[in-house]
Scaffold this active site. Sequence first.
Site, mmCIF file in Angstrom:
data_model
loop_
_atom_site.group_PDB
_atom_site.id
_atom_site.type_symbol
_atom_site.label_atom_id
_atom_site.label_comp_id
_atom_site.label_asym_id
_atom_site.label_seq_id
_atom_site.Cartn_x
_atom_site.Cartn_y
_atom_site.Cartn_z
ATOM 1 N N HIS A 121 3.982 -42.849 -32.529
ATOM 2 C CA HIS A 121 2.911 -42.451 -31.614
ATOM 3 C C HIS A 121 3.487 -41.738 -30.388
ATOM 4 O O HIS A 121 2.913 -40.757 -29.893
ATOM 5 C CB HIS A 121 2.128 -43.702 -31.194
ATOM 6 C CG HIS A 121 1.076 -43.452 -30.166
ATOM 7 N ND1 HIS A 121 1.255 -43.786 -28.841
ATOM 8 C CD2 HIS A 121 -0.163 -42.900 -30.253
ATOM 9 C CE1 HIS A 121 0.177 -43.456 -28.158
ATOM 10 N NE2 HIS A 121 -0.700 -42.918 -28.982
ATOM 11 N N GLU A 161 4.252 -38.204 -31.239
ATOM 12 C CA GLU A 161 3.027 -37.395 -31.297
ATOM 13 C C GLU A 161 2.685 -36.861 -29.902
ATOM 14 O O GLU A 161 2.376 -35.676 -29.735
ATOM 15 C CB GLU A 161 1.883 -38.243 -31.842
ATOM 16 C CG GLU A 161 0.534 -37.537 -31.825
ATOM 17 C CD GLU A 161 -0.618 -38.496 -31.586
ATOM 18 O OE1 GLU A 161 -1.485 -38.175 -30.742
ATOM 19 O OE2 GLU A 161 -0.655 -39.563 -32.226
ATOM 20 N N HIS A 162 2.760 -37.722 -28.896
ATOM 21 C CA HIS A 162 2.492 -37.293 -27.522
ATOM 22 C C HIS A 162 3.469 -36.207 -27.085
ATOM 23 O O HIS A 162 3.069 -35.183 -26.515
ATOM 24 C CB HIS A 162 2.619 -38.489 -26.561
ATOM 25 C CG HIS A 162 1.363 -39.294 -26.440
ATOM 26 N ND1 HIS A 162 0.742 -39.546 -25.238
ATOM 27 C CD2 HIS A 162 0.614 -39.924 -27.385
ATOM 28 C CE1 HIS A 162 -0.335 -40.288 -25.436
ATOM 29 N NE2 HIS A 162 -0.430 -40.540 -26.725
ATOM 30 N N GLU A 189 -2.424 -46.431 -21.717
ATOM 31 C CA GLU A 189 -3.256 -46.269 -22.916
ATOM 32 C C GLU A 189 -3.307 -47.569 -23.710
ATOM 33 O O GLU A 189 -4.379 -47.990 -24.174
ATOM 34 C CB GLU A 189 -2.687 -45.137 -23.789
ATOM 35 C CG GLU A 189 -3.478 -44.857 -25.053
ATOM 36 C CD GLU A 189 -2.869 -43.740 -25.878
ATOM 37 O OE1 GLU A 189 -3.088 -43.730 -27.105
ATOM 38 O OE2 GLU A 189 -2.163 -42.877 -25.302
#
Length: 429
Positions: free
Chosen positions: A67, A70-71, A143
């Site tokens: 993840h 991905e950022h 987040e």
Amino acid sequence: MKRHVYELIDEKVYEHELQNGLRLFIIPKKGFQKTFVTYTTQFGSLDSTFKPHNEDQMITVPDGVAHFLEHKLFEKDGDEDLFTAFANDNAQVNAFTSFDRTSYLFSATDNVDSNIIRLLNMVETPYFSKETVDKEKGIIAEEIKMYQEQPGYKIMFNTLRAMYHNHPIKVDIAGSVESIYDITKDDLYTCYETFYHPSNMVLFVVGDVDPEHICSLVEAHEAQRDKTNQPNIQRGSVDEPLEVVTPFVKEEMKLQSPRLMLGFKNKPYVETPQRYVQRDLEMTLFYELVFGEETDFYQMLLTEDLIDESFGYQFVLEPTYSFSIITSATQQPDKLKDVLLSELLKYRGNLQDEEAFNLLKKQFIGEFISSLNSPEYIANQYAKLYFEGVSVFEMLDIIENITLESINETTKQYLNLDNIVDSRLEIKK
């Protein structure tokens, strides 16, 4: 370039494997205004233990790296805002990370060629520095905290942690706040070089496009990269007991109504990819026939205020894990649990209403055929099923093979009513 023709549903799929191992699929949709493109790597949150290419030992990276990557691939060495660049070319870009893959995607009404090249460049040119990685940690930590305040998210991972001893399925896709701060730029580069190799990736283009032109465009771009086909990645295995960790778990949080989730942990069996998909569909049909909105049972649950609109159910089947969940907000969790278990016990392996089954099966087929008008659905489902060894256009044949008897056999095998987790969220006082 290979061409696969599916005459029954009037679809054509063009497939090409580049010399560097990248697999390209093009599905022309004549007359469609929107083109949808996904660039996907078989790298998700479960892949924290693996053997990097050209190394002898398995390594383990902190939870949440997929993840995090991905950022970071949206950020480059410079001031370019990729979201704005895509928007200026009449495209909307996005990305997501799941347990088993990461996808970068855009939909466009124009400038398809330039947007494809922009997407390829974005994914294929990583830039990580200590400063930018440290900055991102705070963003992702916030987040994670935000997700943990959502009741549906909270009860889901509470349930998975109560089910699984060792399997990484129990870990949040984004990792934990603690694990995020352990990630280094070297971890990111190691994972990138291993999992973002073109031989571990697939590119889908769905829309009113010329397959030969798209293939030439991608070929010319990829020829500039110094990449050769690589063997399959060796990923870590998990020794997971069949039994759940604990049969009951609860937590208090600020809620309008308490929540109940029943989780059923199953043993994942080794089967062919087509059988995995068929079992998944059979369990989905089973739950629709037992708990669907058209059933008398569902209406009874509503009438007696045992559930609300949050009521739902899901079956998950993957090579290394399998479970079912049933959940709802409810003021009467004990009574809801009792009636749900009673209904499952009544119908597990014992569905007999052929008329209801045939009607639901026709509905499933109709919804599937209708979904083929959505480039987004085709691209996303094709990517998901591709890594499982199945084409989305095989789904119609798989659905046709399902019978009431095959559903009953599957429920006996994939619904273990003795291996249950009762997970609750209670109102914080």
